[in-house]
Design a protein around this motif. Structure first.
Motif, PDB file in Angstrom:
ATOM      1  N   GLU A 191       0.833  -1.215   0.000  1.00  0.00           N
ATOM      2  CA  GLU A 191       0.000   0.000   0.000  1.00  0.00           C
ATOM      3  C   GLU A 191       0.862   1.257   0.000  1.00  0.00           C
ATOM      4  OE1 GLU A 191      -3.124   0.552  -0.266  1.00  0.00           O
ATOM      5  OE2 GLU A 191      -4.284  -1.192   0.393  1.00  0.00           O
ATOM      6  N   ARG A 194       1.807   1.872  -3.519  1.00  0.00           N
ATOM      7  CA  ARG A 194       0.736   1.481  -4.445  1.00  0.00           C
ATOM      8  C   ARG A 194       0.768   2.286  -5.743  1.00  0.00           C
ATOM      9  NH1 ARG A 194      -5.521   0.461  -2.609  1.00  0.00           N
ATOM     10  NH2 ARG A 194      -6.459   0.236  -4.677  1.00  0.00           N
ATOM     11  N   TRP A 198       1.468   0.680  -9.500  1.00  0.00           N
ATOM     12  CA  TRP A 198       0.535   0.775 -10.620  1.00  0.00           C
ATOM     13  C   TRP A 198       1.178   1.445 -11.830  1.00  0.00           C
ATOM     14  CZ3 TRP A 198      -2.974  -2.129 -12.018  1.00  0.00           C
ATOM     15  CH2 TRP A 198      -3.914  -2.679 -11.126  1.00  0.00           C
ATOM     16  N   ALA A 231      -0.983  -8.248  -4.834  1.00  0.00           N
ATOM     17  CA  ALA A 231      -1.566  -7.023  -4.290  1.00  0.00           C
ATOM     18  C   ALA A 231      -2.284  -6.233  -5.374  1.00  0.00           C
ATOM     19  CB  ALA A 231      -0.475  -6.174  -3.639  1.00  0.00           C
ATOM     20  N   TRP A 234      -5.467  -8.028  -6.244  1.00  0.00           N
ATOM     21  CA  TRP A 234      -6.435  -7.900  -5.144  1.00  0.00           C
ATOM     22  C   TRP A 234      -7.152  -6.561  -5.217  1.00  0.00           C
ATOM     23  CZ3 TRP A 234      -8.672 -10.744  -1.424  1.00  0.00           C
ATOM     24  CH2 TRP A 234      -9.159 -10.120  -0.274  1.00  0.00           C
ATOM     25  N   TRP A 235      -6.390  -5.490  -5.408  1.00  0.00           N
ATOM     26  CA  TRP A 235      -6.998  -4.167  -5.509  1.00  0.00           C
ATOM     27  C   TRP A 235      -7.872  -4.058  -6.757  1.00  0.00           C
ATOM     28  CZ3 TRP A 235      -1.390  -2.112  -4.895  1.00  0.00           C
ATOM     29  CH2 TRP A 235      -1.011  -2.183  -3.539  1.00  0.00           C
ATOM     30  N   ASP A 239     -11.900  -3.575  -6.928  1.00  0.00           N
ATOM     31  CA  ASP A 239     -12.555  -2.421  -7.545  1.00  0.00           C
ATOM     32  C   ASP A 239     -13.666  -2.869  -8.495  1.00  0.00           C
ATOM     33  OD1 ASP A 239     -10.934  -0.629  -6.222  1.00  0.00           O
ATOM     34  OD2 ASP A 239      -9.566  -0.303  -7.912  1.00  0.00           O
TER      35      ASP A 239
END
Length: 267
Positions: A191, A194, A198, A231, A234-235, A239
């Protein structure tokens, strides 16, 4: 029931030959008589396999003499996971082979093509959700048109792991986060970087070379945490679910369309 390939007898042969050998001879015997580990099919994979063998060696003498009950138990747990996934994805389980083997006590299972490879030393309560995760990959491959091989785009890697982690969380709702995703501390580290993760992933969504894939599986060379594809997935899938999409719908997006779909992710 899936076809079964039980590699534990091969392990027993190797262990009997290597029990009193020095580490270098032991490694040579492993290569000759067993040569099976949960490592990527890349040039560095054999180095990882050697490390796993050395780290697990002292534990192997504690394994039961008869490993057949563990194989039968994994077969039963696989069928239970299949039934739950058939209901969730509204489709029969794909044909696959269950490969049972002695691993390195590192708690790692994997899918290769149409084979699901499970280590027999994995505790039963852990194996249940791991089988759900790995079987989700097989269902996903069947539904999205993937061949299930190592080479796939970074976008496909992210979505595959996102779908598997979110499916496991949905079917094992009482399991802690560390079971279906990773530790709280690990997720917090992800996080913290993050935005950077991305940005890095979005610049490589179509890439499918070893270096690009390992960038999001091994410790990230720029940001640090390992398994960052998990991760990110998962995000991302979280969403999509919040937008009203379903796991069954997402599993059916053609693999070739995933780079474009991930590029449109919510910010």
């Amino acid at each position: 029931m899936p076809d079964l390939l039980d590699l534990t007898p091969k392990f027993r042969t190797f262990f009997a030959l290597a029990e009193h050998a020095d580490p270098e001879t032991r490694w040579q015997l492993w290569q000759q008589h067993y040569a099976f580990a949960a490592v990527p099919p890349t040039p560095g994979g054999q180095g990882i396999a050697r490390r796993l063998l050395d780290e697990a060696w002292e534990k192997y003498s504690d394994l039961p003499t008869d490993l057949r009950p563990e194989v039968v138990r994994l077969q039963r747990q696989a069928r239970e996971a299949e039934q739950a996934l058939e209901a969730l994805f509204q489709t029969p389980a794909p044909s696959y082979r269950l490969v049972t083997y002695v691993g390195g006590f590192e708690g790692n299972a994997f899918v290769a093509g149409t084979s699901l490879c499970m280590p027999v030393e994995m505790p039963a309560d852990w194996a249940g959700w791991v089988l759900t995760h790995e079987l989700t990959h097989l269902f996903h491959h069947e539904l999205c048109g993937s061949d299930g091989g190592w080479q796939r785009s970074v976008a496909a890697l992210i979505v595959q792991e996102g779908l598997a982690t979110r499916t496991t969380a949905a079917l094992h709702p009482t399991s802690p986060l560390r079971d279906h995703l990773g530790t709280v501390d690990w997720l917090r580290q992800c996080e913290d970087v993050r935005s950077g993760l991305w940005g890095d992933a979005l610049s490589r969504l179509d890439a499918s070379d070893d270096a690009a894939l390992l960038r999001f599986l091994l410790p990230h060379p720029e940001f640090g945490p390992e398994r960052t594809a998990y991760a990110l997935g998962w995000w991302l899938v979280g969403d999509w679910l919040a937008q009203g999409r379903t796991l069954a719908e997402l599993a059916r997006v053609p693999e070739a369309d995933l780079p474009a779909l991930v590029a449109q992710r919510t910010q």
